[in-house]
Write an enzyme that holds these catalytic residues in place. Structure first.
Site, PDB file in Angstrom:
ATOM      1  N   TYR A 356     -25.989   9.045   6.673  1.00 46.82           N
ATOM      2  CA  TYR A 356     -26.120   9.989   7.794  1.00 46.82           C
ATOM      3  C   TYR A 356     -26.404  11.405   7.274  1.00 46.82           C
ATOM      4  O   TYR A 356     -27.318  12.085   7.740  1.00 46.82           O
ATOM      5  CB  TYR A 356     -24.821   9.957   8.596  1.00 46.82           C
ATOM      6  CG  TYR A 356     -24.790  10.825   9.832  1.00 46.82           C
ATOM      7  CD1 TYR A 356     -25.461  10.427  10.995  1.00 46.82           C
ATOM      8  CD2 TYR A 356     -24.075  12.019   9.843  1.00 46.82           C
ATOM      9  CE1 TYR A 356     -25.409  11.217  12.130  1.00 46.82           C
ATOM     10  CE2 TYR A 356     -24.024  12.808  10.982  1.00 46.82           C
ATOM     11  CZ  TYR A 356     -24.690  12.399  12.122  1.00 46.82           C
ATOM     12  OH  TYR A 356     -24.650  13.182  13.249  1.00 46.82           O
ATOM     13  N   LYS A 360     -29.699  13.702   7.907  1.00 48.30           N
ATOM     14  CA  LYS A 360     -29.602  14.976   8.637  1.00 48.30           C
ATOM     15  C   LYS A 360     -30.010  16.161   7.754  1.00 48.30           C
ATOM     16  O   LYS A 360     -30.525  17.165   8.257  1.00 48.30           O
ATOM     17  CB  LYS A 360     -28.171  15.162   9.161  1.00 48.30           C
ATOM     18  CG  LYS A 360     -27.780  14.139  10.229  1.00 48.30           C
ATOM     19  CD  LYS A 360     -28.653  14.262  11.473  1.00 48.30           C
ATOM     20  CE  LYS A 360     -28.162  13.402  12.623  1.00 48.30           C
ATOM     21  NZ  LYS A 360     -28.982  13.562  13.839  1.00 48.30           N
TER      22      LYS A 360
END
Ligand code: NAD
Length: 450
Positions: A356, A360
């Protein structure tokens, strides 16, 4: 709407108890209400250095109906009229000695700041300085702003705007954002402007009137709030989500008079289908918000390829592919805005979130790299990085973890989906033309990755 602890801490008994026990007492944040004033109270404008933006700043405040007091009045005793905002124009500082004027102006003025007040400091970008002393003075503004953000209480915030020569026309939009309740959960941040053609003005109540805006992941959570805010601001929203979320997607689209488009953004034909939909139904698109995102948490050593690949596909590759398809398909209208949702995890990293956080962080790199090409078309591409945002997901966290997570920021509370939505809607406005390639954190000045 504040969380239970913020409500308790601001109640009669709660105020006494939190004081006695030394517990945090978060302020109830002032959030934007259509038709409401820009500020709750007068503003004071001061300068350090040449201060070439003073007139611009004063005009923005006066145009919004704010009374501008002179710094001499602000120098009076702390019992004087409370201030809604303190704005320092520190453009033209040439060395550290110039910052003494910043201290002399800010200290008495901030003493008179009311709750939910605003401090905004403008200066030139350090990267463009002509000497080490000049760079030092400009960079000092960063430390100054961040520290003021940490010292302020009761929902007040401090943010900085870096304005290069030639980018002055872009100041009004970002300044109004940082002063208003739209930026309630943006604290301790800085945006660097670039020179751009900025439209003279926009409808204050409906800044997105006549615009077509696509929001991915709009069926729930932050995406549904983005759709609400964009529609409130006048846009026709094309709400996108996976077919399995069809019912809630339709409910969101109906609520705001928008269009629902069921689409898995990772499908091989997704980008092309979206381009065709926009071309056929709307003739083009003004705003695209890449909000859809997923988590598949595991420590890296335990993470299988499926977890890694699915997160990369939704959170990063789809944003790249769809943006490229919109460019290739020539459906981005003049002055188009792309806003990508990143995360604090992409800045600070997070245990159990290598996939993640990598995706990001990738978003931040992507908007920075694409910005010059967007500027050539009179368009912009930016990202927002939310911190702890109170959603269904955070409601499922264990009580202790949730409460600690929510309080580890200068505003001592979690943000709401609407706070992320307001920041995205601001970046989508015509007068945000000078903000390009930036990542704006919506994190209440989180202590993580600060
Ligand atoms: P959420 O899970 O509530 O909503 C995400 C939406 O995206 C869902 O409706 C889901 O169906 C949709 N979606 C997922 N995969 C999709 C696909 N392949 N195609 C189309 N739609 C798809 O999440 P949220 O909390 O509202 O988060 C929204 C965004 O904000 C995400 O990018 C997330 O990473 C980011 N974010 C959230 C927080 C937070 O605290 N909630 C913090 C930082 C960043």
């Amino acid at each position: 709407m504040a969380d239970w602890y913020t409500n308790f801490a601001n109640s009669g008994v709660g105020t006494t108890l939190t004081k006695q026990l030394g517990l945090p007492r978060p302020g109830v944040l002032r959030r934007y209400e259509p038709g409401g004033p820009l500020l709750d109270g007068p503003a004071v404008v001061g300068s350090a250095g040449q201060g070439r933006l003073r007139d611009t700043v004063t005009a923005v405040l006066r145009d919004a109906g704010v009374t501008v007091l002179s710094p001499v009045v602000a120098d009076g005793d702390a019992a004087g009229e409370k201030l809604g905002a303190v704005v320092l124009d520190a453009t033209g500082v040439s060395g550290p000695a110039d910052l003494a004027a910043a201290h002399d102006f800010l200290a008495p003025a901030i003493k008179r700041l009311r709750s939910n007040g605003r401090v905004v400091i403008l200066t030139d970008p350090p990267a463009e300085a002509e000497s080490p002393a000049q760079a030092a003075a400009r960079q000092a503004v960063d430390g100054l702003t961040r520290s003021i953000g940490k010292e302020l209480r009761d929902g007040s915030t401090a943010n900085a705007i870096y304005v290069p020569e030639g980018a002055e026309a872009g100041v009004a939009g970002p300044l109004a954002f940082f002063l208003s309740g739209r930026s309630a959960y943006v604290d301790g941040q800085g945006v660097t402007l670039s020179a751009a053609d900025v439209p003279a003005g926009q409808d204050a109540e409906k800044p997105l009137a006549g615009k077509v805006a696509v929001v991915t992941g709009a069926a729930r959570g932050i995406g549904a709030s983005i759709a609400d805010v964009m529609a409130r601001d006048g846009a026709h929203v094309v709400a996108v989500d996976i077919p399995a979320a069809g019912d809630s997607l339709a409910a969101v689209a109906n609520r705001i008079g928008g269009t629902a488009l069921q689409l898995d953004i990772t499908a091989p034909d997704a980008a092309q289908r979206l381009v065709e939909h926009l071309r056929e139904r709307h003739g083009g698109v003004d705003v695209i918000v890449h909000n859809a995102g997923i988590t598949r948490d595991k420590l890296l050593v335990n993470m299988d390829a499926a977890r890694w690949n699915s997160v990369m596909a939704v959170n990063l590759q789809a944003q790249l592919d769809i943006t490229q398809a919109l460019l290739d398909g020539d459906v981005l209208n003049p002055g188009a805005r792309v806003v990508c949702v990143s995360s604090q995890s992409g800045i600070a990293g997070n245990r159990g979130q290598t996939n993640y956080a990598a995706s990001k962080a990738g978003v931040i790199g992507m908007v920075r790299a694409w910005a010059p090409a967007f500027a050539e078309r009179g368009a912009t591409i930016n990202a927002v990085a939310p911190g702890f945002i109170v959603t269904e997901m955070t409601a499922k966290m264990p009580f202790g973890t949730r409460e600690v997570g929510a309080r580890l920021n200068s505003l001592q509370q979690g943000g709401l989906p609407v706070d992320v939505a307001e920041t995205i809607a601001w970046l989508s406005q015509p007068t945000s033309a000078g903000v390009n390639g930036q990542t704006v954190r919506v994190c209440g000045q989180s202590l993580l990755g600060a």
